[in-house]
Motif scaffolding. Structure first.
Motif, PDB file in Angstrom:
ATOM      1  N   LYS A  41     -23.901   4.752 -14.204  1.00 41.99           N
ATOM      2  CA  LYS A  41     -23.898   4.909 -12.752  1.00 41.99           C
ATOM      3  C   LYS A  41     -25.163   5.629 -12.277  1.00 41.99           C
ATOM      4  O   LYS A  41     -25.760   5.249 -11.265  1.00 41.99           O
ATOM      5  CB  LYS A  41     -22.643   5.667 -12.289  1.00 41.99           C
ATOM      6  CG  LYS A  41     -21.400   4.796 -12.264  1.00 41.99           C
ATOM      7  CD  LYS A  41     -20.321   5.385 -11.396  1.00 41.99           C
ATOM      8  CE  LYS A  41     -19.077   4.495 -11.372  1.00 41.99           C
ATOM      9  NZ  LYS A  41     -19.357   3.152 -10.858  1.00 41.99           N
ATOM     10  N   GLU A  81     -22.649  -2.753 -15.664  1.00 43.10           N
ATOM     11  CA  GLU A  81     -23.590  -1.738 -15.188  1.00 43.10           C
ATOM     12  C   GLU A  81     -24.784  -1.606 -16.130  1.00 43.10           C
ATOM     13  O   GLU A  81     -25.922  -1.375 -15.685  1.00 43.10           O
ATOM     14  CB  GLU A  81     -22.892  -0.388 -15.071  1.00 43.10           C
ATOM     15  CG  GLU A  81     -21.883  -0.283 -13.934  1.00 43.10           C
ATOM     16  CD  GLU A  81     -21.176   1.055 -13.918  1.00 43.10           C
ATOM     17  OE1 GLU A  81     -20.734   1.473 -12.840  1.00 43.10           O
ATOM     18  OE2 GLU A  81     -21.053   1.691 -14.996  1.00 43.10           O
ATOM     19  N   LEU A 117     -16.575  -3.080 -16.912  1.00 40.41           N
ATOM     20  CA  LEU A 117     -17.373  -2.628 -15.775  1.00 40.41           C
ATOM     21  C   LEU A 117     -18.660  -1.952 -16.237  1.00 40.41           C
ATOM     22  O   LEU A 117     -19.750  -2.246 -15.736  1.00 40.41           O
ATOM     23  CB  LEU A 117     -16.523  -1.680 -14.928  1.00 40.41           C
ATOM     24  CG  LEU A 117     -17.146  -1.097 -13.658  1.00 40.41           C
ATOM     25  CD1 LEU A 117     -16.067  -0.858 -12.604  1.00 40.41           C
ATOM     26  CD2 LEU A 117     -17.875   0.219 -13.947  1.00 40.41           C
ATOM     27  N   ASP A 152     -15.625  -7.622 -11.230  1.00 42.15           N
ATOM     28  CA  ASP A 152     -15.583  -6.733 -10.069  1.00 42.15           C
ATOM     29  C   ASP A 152     -16.904  -5.989  -9.891  1.00 42.15           C
ATOM     30  O   ASP A 152     -17.402  -5.840  -8.764  1.00 42.15           O
ATOM     31  CB  ASP A 152     -14.444  -5.729 -10.207  1.00 42.15           C
ATOM     32  CG  ASP A 152     -13.076  -6.341  -9.911  1.00 42.15           C
ATOM     33  OD1 ASP A 152     -13.014  -7.530  -9.572  1.00 42.15           O
ATOM     34  OD2 ASP A 152     -12.071  -5.602 -10.041  1.00 42.15           O
ATOM     35  N   GLN A 153     -17.481  -5.519 -11.002  1.00 42.85           N
ATOM     36  CA  GLN A 153     -18.765  -4.835 -10.896  1.00 42.85           C
ATOM     37  C   GLN A 153     -19.866  -5.820 -10.514  1.00 42.85           C
ATOM     38  O   GLN A 153     -20.782  -5.474  -9.767  1.00 42.85           O
ATOM     39  CB  GLN A 153     -19.117  -4.126 -12.205  1.00 42.85           C
ATOM     40  CG  GLN A 153     -20.439  -3.370 -12.188  1.00 42.85           C
ATOM     41  CD  GLN A 153     -20.521  -2.312 -11.094  1.00 42.85           C
ATOM     42  OE1 GLN A 153     -19.500  -1.762 -10.678  1.00 42.85           O
ATOM     43  NE2 GLN A 153     -21.731  -2.027 -10.633  1.00 42.85           N
TER      44      GLN A 153
END
Length: 343
Positions: free
Chosen positions: A338, A292, A288, A62-63
């Protein structure tokens, strides 16, 4: 799932400019990439026969979709397939991926492949189960970052909640996974620490991560300790076995049960009252954040050495919220990557 190892970022020779085939060298020590790059990511995780690792794969993918990257994800055939998992990493190491996410079955089964990657100056992101720090250092293959659950803290959270459910000095028992397993040991240690001097831990047994074995062990413990007030169980699958044993004995609601993981069946059991609580960890978030980390490395950012994944105590009061959000956490959590990728 095991406790956090004291990793530090890989040396510049193993991390500089690794996420683009055409990127330049010369990043600082601890930097995991070169500015402006795009990651090409491969991941090797544990068996997809387990919903925990299915969720982890979903988080990675998904990421990747959000970032416009299509990661290659391969998995072991089972939780015991150490050789097969190592072979998958070795095969991927011969390809032109620039960042590798690894979720090893044991502390050492992927060290040889990771050493091969380090020699090629590829970024290595270790998630969930830590690579053995000593073996990695000896092979000059320390990962750039580790992302995983603090299992002792998860056990402590369960122990703290148990003390609110049963009277002071009540008798409780702990059911762990495989004897000697680091993850199981850390969770039981955390529970023991939180309840020491408050409750009586009358028995600790291993049930090999198996639901039926946990049912049998719980039945035996209840027979040996008819005044038992609670069970701590090191994962949800075993917890559901314990819940069945308690139900068979006609003692649902009288013997309290707290487990760890937060899979959907356990969340449903918390809602219905079969389990009193589960300490939910989030493999989706772990996967995830692993993706990242590869993005951040491609942008030339220095990766944090050690990142604690979120855990949440799920009780009947918030089970609906947890079910609605699964496989994602229902609360907020710290995600240092993030900021690194501008998210």
């Amino acid at each position: 799932m095991p406790p956090k190892p004291p990793y530090r970022g890989v040396a510049a020779a193993a991390t500089a400019a690794v996420l683009l085939a055409a990127c330049s060298s010369g990043s600082d020590s601890g930097s995991a990439g070169s500015s402006g790059g795009t990651a090409k990511v491969a991941a090797v995780i544990k068996g997809l026969d387990n919903p925990f690792f299915q969720s982890m794969e979903q988080g990675i993918k998904d990421q990747g979709t959000a970032a416009g990257i299509t990661p290659t994800v391969q998995a072991a055939n089972s939780i015991t397939d150490t050789t097969g998992q190592a072979d998958r990493l070795t095969a991927l190491a011969g390809q032109d991926f620039t960042c590798y996410i690894v979720n090893p079955i044991s502390g050492t089964n992927l060290v040889q492949g990771i050493a091969q990657l380090a020699a090629q100056k590829k970024t290595i992101v270790n998630i969930d189960s830590p690579v053995d720090a000593g073996a990695a250092k000896a092979a000059s293959a320390t990962p750039a970052t580790y992302i995983g659950t603090n299992n002792e803290a998860a056990g402590e959270k369960a122990g703290q909640h148990m003390t609110t459910l049963v009277p002071g000095n009540a008798k409780v028992a702990a059911i762990g996974g495989i004897a000697g397993d680091v993850t199981s040991g850390a969770r039981v240690d955390g529970f023991t620490k939180a309840t020491s001097g408050k409750l009586q831990l009358v028995q600790t047994v291993a049930a090999n991560w198996e639901r039926q074995e946990a049912l049998t062990q719980a039945t035996n413990i209840m027979q040996a300790h008819p005044d038992l007030a609670g069970f701590f169980v090191a994962n949800d699958d075993m917890g559901l076995g314990v819940a069945q044993a308690v139900a068979n004995a006609g003692r649902t609601g009288k013997i309290h049960i707290i487990s760890v993981d937060g899979n959907k069946d356990a969340l449903t059991a918390v809602k219905s009252g079969g389990l009193d609580a589960t300490v939910a960890q989030y493999p989706y978030a772990i996967g995830l954040m692993g993706m990242e980390a590869c993005q951040a490395a491609a942008a030339g950012k220095t990766l944090p050495a050690d990142v604690e994944a979120p855990v949440e105590l799920v009780t009947k009061d918030n089970a609906d919220k947890a079910l609605a959000s699964t496989p994602k956490p229902f609360g907020t959590y710290d995600d240092p990557f993030k900021a690194l990728i501008g998210g």
